[in-house]
Scaffold this motif. Structure first.
Motif, PDB file in Angstrom:
ATOM      1  N   ALA A 166     -40.568   9.213 144.976  1.00  0.00           N
ATOM      2  CA  ALA A 166     -39.291   8.511 145.108  1.00  0.00           C
ATOM      3  C   ALA A 166     -38.748   8.136 143.732  1.00  0.00           C
ATOM      4  N   GLN A 167     -37.446   7.912 143.659  1.00  0.00           N
ATOM      5  CA  GLN A 167     -36.781   7.481 142.446  1.00  0.00           C
ATOM      6  C   GLN A 167     -36.084   6.154 142.713  1.00  0.00           C
ATOM      7  N   SER A 168     -35.927   5.358 141.656  1.00  0.00           N
ATOM      8  CA  SER A 168     -35.245   4.081 141.819  1.00  0.00           C
ATOM      9  C   SER A 168     -34.077   3.992 140.838  1.00  0.00           C
ATOM     10  N   VAL A 169     -33.046   3.273 141.252  1.00  0.00           N
ATOM     11  CA  VAL A 169     -31.864   3.028 140.434  1.00  0.00           C
ATOM     12  C   VAL A 169     -31.761   1.528 140.218  1.00  0.00           C
ATOM     13  N   TYR A 170     -31.786   1.091 138.962  1.00  0.00           N
ATOM     14  CA  TYR A 170     -31.657  -0.337 138.674  1.00  0.00           C
ATOM     15  C   TYR A 170     -30.233  -0.784 138.995  1.00  0.00           C
ATOM     16  N   LEU A 171     -30.121  -1.921 139.698  1.00  0.00           N
ATOM     17  CA  LEU A 171     -28.813  -2.395 140.121  1.00  0.00           C
ATOM     18  C   LEU A 171     -28.368  -3.656 139.386  1.00  0.00           C
ATOM     19  N   ALA A 172     -29.213  -4.673 139.383  1.00  0.00           N
ATOM     20  CA  ALA A 172     -28.773  -5.947 138.833  1.00  0.00           C
ATOM     21  C   ALA A 172     -29.972  -6.876 138.657  1.00  0.00           C
ATOM     22  N   GLN A 173     -29.714  -7.994 137.971  1.00  0.00           N
ATOM     23  CA  GLN A 173     -30.749  -8.998 137.743  1.00  0.00           C
ATOM     24  C   GLN A 173     -30.388 -10.275 138.487  1.00  0.00           C
ATOM     25  N   ASP A 174     -31.347 -10.785 139.234  1.00  0.00           N
ATOM     26  CA  ASP A 174     -31.202 -12.046 139.960  1.00  0.00           C
ATOM     27  C   ASP A 174     -32.414 -12.895 139.601  1.00  0.00           C
ATOM     28  N   GLU A 175     -32.509 -14.064 140.189  1.00  0.00           N
ATOM     29  CA  GLU A 175     -33.704 -14.885 139.994  1.00  0.00           C
ATOM     30  C   GLU A 175     -33.921 -15.749 141.220  1.00  0.00           C
ATOM     31  N   LEU A 176     -35.129 -16.292 141.314  1.00  0.00           N
ATOM     32  CA  LEU A 176     -35.465 -17.155 142.436  1.00  0.00           C
ATOM     33  C   LEU A 176     -34.899 -18.561 142.221  1.00  0.00           C
ATOM     34  N   ALA A 177     -34.563 -19.185 143.329  1.00  0.00           N
ATOM     35  CA  ALA A 177     -34.109 -20.574 143.301  1.00  0.00           C
ATOM     36  C   ALA A 177     -34.850 -21.354 144.379  1.00  0.00           C
ATOM     37  N   LEU A 178     -35.183 -22.582 144.065  1.00  0.00           N
ATOM     38  CA  LEU A 178     -35.761 -23.501 145.039  1.00  0.00           C
ATOM     39  C   LEU A 178     -34.599 -24.229 145.699  1.00  0.00           C
ATOM     40  N   VAL A 179     -34.455 -24.076 147.016  1.00  0.00           N
ATOM     41  CA  VAL A 179     -33.250 -24.523 147.721  1.00  0.00           C
ATOM     42  C   VAL A 179     -33.612 -25.598 148.739  1.00  0.00           C
ATOM     43  N   MET A 180     -32.795 -26.650 148.768  1.00  0.00           N
ATOM     44  CA  MET A 180     -32.994 -27.734 149.750  1.00  0.00           C
ATOM     45  C   MET A 180     -31.638 -28.376 150.033  1.00  0.00           C
ATOM     46  N   ARG A 181     -31.585 -29.202 151.081  1.00  0.00           N
ATOM     47  CA  ARG A 181     -30.323 -29.878 151.378  1.00  0.00           C
ATOM     48  C   ARG A 181     -30.055 -30.936 150.307  1.00  0.00           C
TER      49      ARG A 181
END
Length: 313
Positions: A166-181
């Motif tokens: 398989a081949q992969s195409v890089y799309l974008a950079q994101d990151e994790l977030a800790l989410v709460m109300r």
């Protein structure tokens, strides 16, 4: 064109076809050699082999130089269109996205469906109106579906192991977030890893395989968290967090999109490895399809636009 009873196609040298066409057209060994990019002795040897194959002299002396025999005349009529058809076999068809008609199948989550696909669909409506897109859930049979060609693409992280070929195409950079109300009891707290064991969590499990890298990290530090709810849907996780004291850890770009709607706040998680490199994996069965390569570029274009806008907020 050929007498099948006399010619063994398995042993036929197809390199003789261009010299044959040049000889029949030019009726001159020297001129035919120049057209075929051969020396005159090489063309003479080719003519000798062709005479043997067809059991016919093909070119004979006439009043005005060489002339075609009756068999050669028949060959001349049949050979040119036959060569054109052979060329078409090895010629890549022209690809025009405006006239392409196909359904492209993706394995994706609601993060990709919400963030990337609206922009992608808008662009394709202008540039490839005949393409239809189908987004399907992940699952334990993901690799088998890609290997069989039932899936064209799958979104993944750049840390995910790729299927063979398989081949992969890089799309974008994101990151994790800790989410709460926003009014969570620990909303203003300076979080540490140990705090992950103090509150319930909404867990995202899109592959339904029970594997979670964050749990492995917490275990290394002697922390065990309670999973209040496990779901494959990111939006549902945000909705659940907005109504409970549970927290979730997921895409910052996605959580930011719905933070105001669900009255959420986003924290940086208390660990170093927060990066999420977004890639799209292409089945090896699609690697040489010009349409699929074009679609992959359009997905990358849409993702770049969307995540750049998310970074600017």
């Amino acid at each position: 064109m050929l007498d099948m009873h006399q010619v063994n196609l398995n042993g036929l040298d197809l390199n003789l076809l261009p010299p044959l066409e040049a000889l029949l057209r030019r009726k001159n060994v020297t001129l035919a050699a120049a057209d075929a990019g051969m020396s005159q002795p090489a063309m003479s040897r080719a003519l000798g082999r062709l005479r043997s194959i067809f059991d016919d002299p093909l070119l004979v002396r006439g009043a005005k130089g060489l002339a075609l025999t009756p068999k050669a005349l028949d060959l001349a009529v049949a050979l040119r269109p036959a060569l054109e058809r052979v060329k078409e076999v090895f010629h890549a068809p022209n690809f025009d996205p405006k006239t392409a008609q196909r359904t492209i199948r993706f394995a994706s989550s609601d993060v990709h469906n919400t963030l990337i696909f609206p922009t992608l669909l808008r662009n394709l409506a202008r540039e490839a109106p005949g393409l239809d897109l189908s987004c399907e859930p992940y699952g334990p049979d993901l690799l088998a579906r890609m290997a069989s060609g039932n899936l064209d693409f799958a979104f993944a992280l750049d840390t995910s192991p790729l299927p063979t070929g398989a081949q992969s195409v890089y799309l974008a950079q994101d990151e994790l977030a800790l989410v709460m109300r926003r009014d969570h009891p620990l909303a203003r707290h300076d979080w540490a890893l140990s705090d992950y064991g103090k509150v319930p969590h909404i867990l995202i499990n899109i592959l339904n395989d029970g594997v979670n890298d964050l749990d492995a990290l917490l275990a290394l530090h002697g922390v065990q968290r309670r999973t209040l709810w496990s779901t494959p849907h990111f939006l549902a996780a945000l909705a659940a967090v907005s109504a409970t004291d549970a927290v979730t850890t997921l895409s910052r770009a996605f959580a930011a999109r719905f933070a105001d709607q669900f009255d959420l706040i986003l924290h940086r998680p208390p660990f170093e490895s927060r990066s999420l490199g977004i890639v799209m994996v292409m089945s090896h069965m699609r690697a040489h399809d010009p349409l699929m390569a074009w679609v992959a570029e359009q997905v990358k274009r849409a993702a770049t636009e969307v995540y750049a806008a998310a970074d600017g907020k």
